[in-house]
Each structure stands twice: as C-alpha cells, then as structure tokens.
Motif scaffolding. Structure first.
Motif, PDB file in Angstrom:
ATOM      1  N   LYS A  86      44.302  41.123  37.505  1.00 44.40           N
ATOM      2  CA  LYS A  86      43.626  42.090  36.938  1.00 44.40           C
ATOM      3  C   LYS A  86      42.800  41.415  35.412  1.00 44.40           C
ATOM      4  N   ARG A  87      43.335  40.324  35.120  1.00 40.94           N
ATOM      5  CA  ARG A  87      42.789  39.734  33.828  1.00 40.94           C
ATOM      6  C   ARG A  87      41.378  39.051  34.439  1.00 40.94           C
ATOM      7  N   PHE A  88      41.578  38.251  35.455  1.00 40.48           N
ATOM      8  CA  PHE A  88      40.293  37.714  35.692  1.00 40.48           C
ATOM      9  C   PHE A  88      39.192  38.693  36.247  1.00 40.48           C
ATOM     10  N   ALA A  89      39.895  39.657  36.972  1.00 40.09           N
ATOM     11  CA  ALA A  89      38.762  40.755  37.723  1.00 40.09           C
ATOM     12  C   ALA A  89      38.084  41.399  36.306  1.00 40.09           C
ATOM     13  N   LYS A  90      38.859  41.595  35.390  1.00 39.48           N
ATOM     14  CA  LYS A  90      38.283  42.369  34.211  1.00 39.48           C
ATOM     15  C   LYS A  90      37.213  41.267  33.565  1.00 39.48           C
ATOM     16  N   GLN A  91      37.541  40.141  33.472  1.00 38.74           N
ATOM     17  CA  GLN A  91      36.602  39.138  32.860  1.00 38.74           C
ATOM     18  C   GLN A  91      35.293  38.923  33.414  1.00 38.74           C
ATOM     19  N   SER A  92      35.600  38.700  34.876  1.00 37.04           N
ATOM     20  CA  SER A  92      34.366  38.814  35.885  1.00 37.04           C
ATOM     21  C   SER A  92      33.677  39.978  36.336  1.00 37.04           C
ATOM     22  N   LYS A  93      34.537  41.156  35.644  1.00 40.28           N
ATOM     23  CA  LYS A  93      33.796  42.455  36.033  1.00 40.28           C
ATOM     24  C   LYS A  93      33.768  42.816  37.882  1.00 40.28           C
ATOM     25  N   MET A  94      34.545  41.998  38.563  1.00 38.64           N
ATOM     26  CA  MET A  94      34.679  42.080  39.875  1.00 38.64           C
ATOM     27  C   MET A  94      35.870  43.321  40.178  1.00 38.64           C
ATOM     28  N   THR A  95      35.674  43.970  41.137  1.00 36.61           N
ATOM     29  CA  THR A  95      36.541  45.065  41.836  1.00 36.61           C
ATOM     30  C   THR A  95      37.310  44.382  42.661  1.00 36.61           C
ATOM     31  N   LEU A  96      38.754  44.193  42.465  1.00 38.56           N
ATOM     32  CA  LEU A  96      39.552  43.844  43.569  1.00 38.56           C
ATOM     33  C   LEU A  96      39.979  44.804  44.652  1.00 38.56           C
ATOM     34  N   LEU A  97      39.842  44.507  45.695  1.00 40.55           N
ATOM     35  CA  LEU A  97      40.137  45.216  46.893  1.00 40.55           C
ATOM     36  C   LEU A  97      41.309  44.835  47.622  1.00 40.55           C
ATOM     37  N   PRO A  98      41.850  45.744  48.333  1.00 38.96           N
ATOM     38  CA  PRO A  98      43.044  45.483  49.051  1.00 38.96           C
ATOM     39  C   PRO A  98      42.795  44.730  50.461  1.00 38.96           C
ATOM     40  N   GLU A  99      43.879  44.037  50.948  1.00 40.47           N
ATOM     41  CA  GLU A  99      43.661  42.877  51.652  1.00 40.47           C
ATOM     42  C   GLU A  99      42.790  43.269  52.999  1.00 40.47           C
ATOM     43  N   GLU A 100      42.743  44.491  53.474  1.00 40.05           N
ATOM     44  CA  GLU A 100      41.954  45.002  54.607  1.00 40.05           C
ATOM     45  C   GLU A 100      41.225  46.030  54.088  1.00 40.05           C
ATOM     46  N   LEU A 101      39.897  46.503  54.345  1.00 46.26           N
ATOM     47  CA  LEU A 101      39.114  47.423  53.955  1.00 46.26           C
ATOM     48  C   LEU A 101      38.088  47.921  54.923  1.00 46.26           C
ATOM     49  N   VAL A 102      38.026  49.158  55.172  1.00 47.97           N
ATOM     50  CA  VAL A 102      36.751  49.866  55.884  1.00 47.97           C
ATOM     51  C   VAL A 102      35.732  50.273  54.966  1.00 47.97           C
ATOM     52  N   ILE A 103      34.551  49.590  54.849  1.00 49.79           N
ATOM     53  CA  ILE A 103      33.551  49.837  53.964  1.00 49.79           C
ATOM     54  C   ILE A 103      32.239  50.592  54.784  1.00 49.79           C
ATOM     55  N   ASP A 104      31.320  51.529  54.213  1.00 47.79           N
ATOM     56  CA  ASP A 104      30.609  51.750  54.877  1.00 47.79           C
ATOM     57  C   ASP A 104      29.228  51.134  54.275  1.00 47.79           C
ATOM     58  N   VAL A 105      28.555  50.346  55.124  1.00 48.61           N
ATOM     59  CA  VAL A 105      27.234  49.894  54.622  1.00 48.61           C
ATOM     60  C   VAL A 105      26.033  50.379  55.379  1.00 48.61           C
ATOM     61  N   TYR A 106      25.190  50.861  54.824  1.00 50.79           N
ATOM     62  CA  TYR A 106      24.032  51.694  55.127  1.00 50.79           C
ATOM     63  C   TYR A 106      24.288  52.534  56.399  1.00 50.79           C
ATOM     64  N   GLY A 107      25.353  53.014  56.403  1.00 53.25           N
ATOM     65  CA  GLY A 107      25.907  54.111  57.473  1.00 53.25           C
ATOM     66  C   GLY A 107      26.810  53.503  58.502  1.00 53.25           C
ATOM     67  N   GLU A 108      27.101  52.357  58.332  1.00 49.93           N
ATOM     68  CA  GLU A 108      27.774  51.728  59.486  1.00 49.93           C
ATOM     69  C   GLU A 108      29.218  51.221  58.820  1.00 49.93           C
ATOM     70  N   LYS A 109      30.397  51.641  59.474  1.00 47.94           N
ATOM     71  CA  LYS A 109      31.490  51.045  59.088  1.00 47.94           C
ATOM     72  C   LYS A 109      32.068  49.915  59.487  1.00 47.94           C
TER      73      LYS A 109
END
Ligand code: OKV
Ligand code: MN
Length: 244
Positions: A86-109
């Motif tokens: 969390k400390r490095f994530a906060k410092q870099s303003k990155m969002t840490l995601l779980p190890e597997e994730l389905v994302i929606d990219v321009y309407g495609e899963k």
C-alpha cells in the motif's frame, strides 16, 4: 483513445537503460492513453516498501505524475514484485488490483493476470509460490531487518537461476488446459498476461468461439506494449528503448 498493457520490465539498478526507456515511455506514450495496466514484474525484486531505494522513488514519482496528468495506472503483482504494498501504491498513485481481474475495455471483457499461475507444468514453482504468498509467511519476512531480507532474497534468486537452467521450454511456458480453464472460469474469451517473455497474440478456438490471448514481452533490448483502441483494434508492439 487507447488502453495500454505492459509487464516484465524487471527494473533494477543494474539495467539503467530499461529504466530510462520506461520513463521515456511514460512521458511520450502512456501520457496519451486512457489507462495504463502493469501486469507484474515491474521490478526485478522487491523485499518491502520500506527499502530505501532511489530507483523506487524515481519510478513512483513518474507514475504519480502520470496520474496527475489524468492517466490512471493499475498494477497486478508479478512473481518477483508480489510484495509491493500500500505504501508504494500510494506513493506512485497506482491502484493495486487482485491477481486476476476481468476488466471492461471499450465494451469488451478482458481477463488480466500476471501469468505465472498458468505455468502448471512447473509444480516446483507453484509450491514455492504457495509458500511465499502465504500472508503469515509474508508478515514474518517483512518484520525481518532489511539486511536479512536482502540476504534471503539474494540466496533465493541465486538458487532460482540455477534451477531454471534445468527447466524445459515446455515447463517455462503456459499450459494450454490451464489457459482454457482460466477463460472458462471467468466466462471470457480474451486474456492478457505476461510472465513467459514470449510476446505473441494467440488465437484459440473454444466451443466454436474464437478466443484471443495476448502475451506481453519482457523489456530487454526493446520495450513491449499491448494496445487496445476504442474500436477494439489490438496491436502488440516492440520498440527501441533509447530514442532521443
Ligand atoms: C522473487 C523469486 C526471488 C521466483 C521470502 C517470504 C521467505 C517473501 C520472500 C524473498 C525473495 C521476494 C520476497 C524474489 C521471486 C525469487 C527467486 C525465485 C521463481 C520469504 C516472503 F522465503 F523468507 F519465506 N521474498 N524476494 N523467484 O528476491 O524479489 O519467482 S525476491
Ligand atoms: Mn514473471
């Protein structure tokens, strides 16, 4: 409108050209994107957010600036930098995601993951993974003084280099059945991952449906990025690291 995916930069103080190439990539390329996904092994090793390290500070600063200019960055842990917290994530303003994730990219899963869990032909690695990903083991490791953590990390890395030499190319790649199972478990037909350092876009047919798996390349002599634009055009690009 593009979404970018990278992995396996293996940044370390021993490879300044890769760091320079990454910082240039953020400023010239990622800055125009809708989002940047880093799918693990951004760093060659990670023994805790509390390690004082100028490389870490420099990368956090660059990612934080990218965020401030309107480009969110998402991170999935790799097998090397799984202790990024969390400390490095906060410092870099990155969002840490779980190890597997389905994302929606321009309407495609699309399923995103680092890719090491697909290497089921290497049970030795999976056993090692299960052990060092144990939260209690991690807590104990992180409570050790830095010099001890460094010593343990160096020893494990030396051992791993030796054992990798005896592993076959099949063992070091993903297992096809594991890929199909992963897609089915998440009920998707698209997957993006890194880890194997074998950049390619694979077509596979599953129950008569054409499915695609994009594998990101490692950053060695060139950088590697996978792009998806708003029309769902995809490309896997390899580019030189030093250009002025
Ligand atoms: C990362 C890999 C070294 C592979 C150790 C508990 C333990 C964490 C750790 C130490 C090593 C990460 C954090 C590193 C990945 C290697 C060698 C092989 C195949 C413990 C929790 F062992 F003490 F219990 N580590 N480092 N490897 O140097 O970044 O992925 S590392
Ligand atoms: Mn990896």
């Amino acid at each position: 409108m593009t979404t970018l995916f990278i992995a396996d930069l293996h940044l370390s103080e021993n490879e300044p050209a890769i760091t320079a190439g990454f910082l240039a990539f953020l400023q010239r390329e990622a800055i125009h994107a809708d989002a940047l996904y880093i799918l693990g092994d951004l760093f060659e090793f990670w023994i805790g957010d509390d390690e004082p390290n100028t490389l870490h500070t420099q990368v956090a600063q660059a990612l934080s600036e990218l965020h401030d200019k309107g480009v969110p960055c998402y991170f999935i842990h790799g097998n090397r930098d799984f202790l990024i917290g969390k400390r490095f994530a906060k410092q870099s303003k990155m969002t840490l995601l779980p190890e597997e994730l389905v994302i929606d990219v321009y309407g495609e899963k699309i399923l995103i993951l680092h890719g090491d869990t697909l290497c089921t032909d290497d049970p030795g690695y999976l056993r090692f993974r299960k052990y060092i990903r144990n939260p209690l083991i991690q807590k104990i490791f992180l409570s050790l003084p830095l010099f001890l953590r460094l010593k343990i990390a160096n020893k494990l890395r030396r051992q791993s280099k030796l054992s990798n030499r005896t592993k076959s190319s099949v063992m070091m790649d993903v297992n096809q059945l594991a890929v199909i199972k992963k897609l089915q478990d998440h009920n998707v037909i698209y997957m993006v991952h890194g880890h194997t350092h074998r950049p390619a876009i694979h077509d596979l047919t599953m129950d008569g449906q054409v499915s695609k798996r994009a594998v990101l390349g490692a950053w060695h002599d060139t950088g590697s990025v996978f792009k998806i634009d708003a029309d769902n055009n995809i490309e896997l690009i390899s580019f030189p690291l030093q250009e002025d």
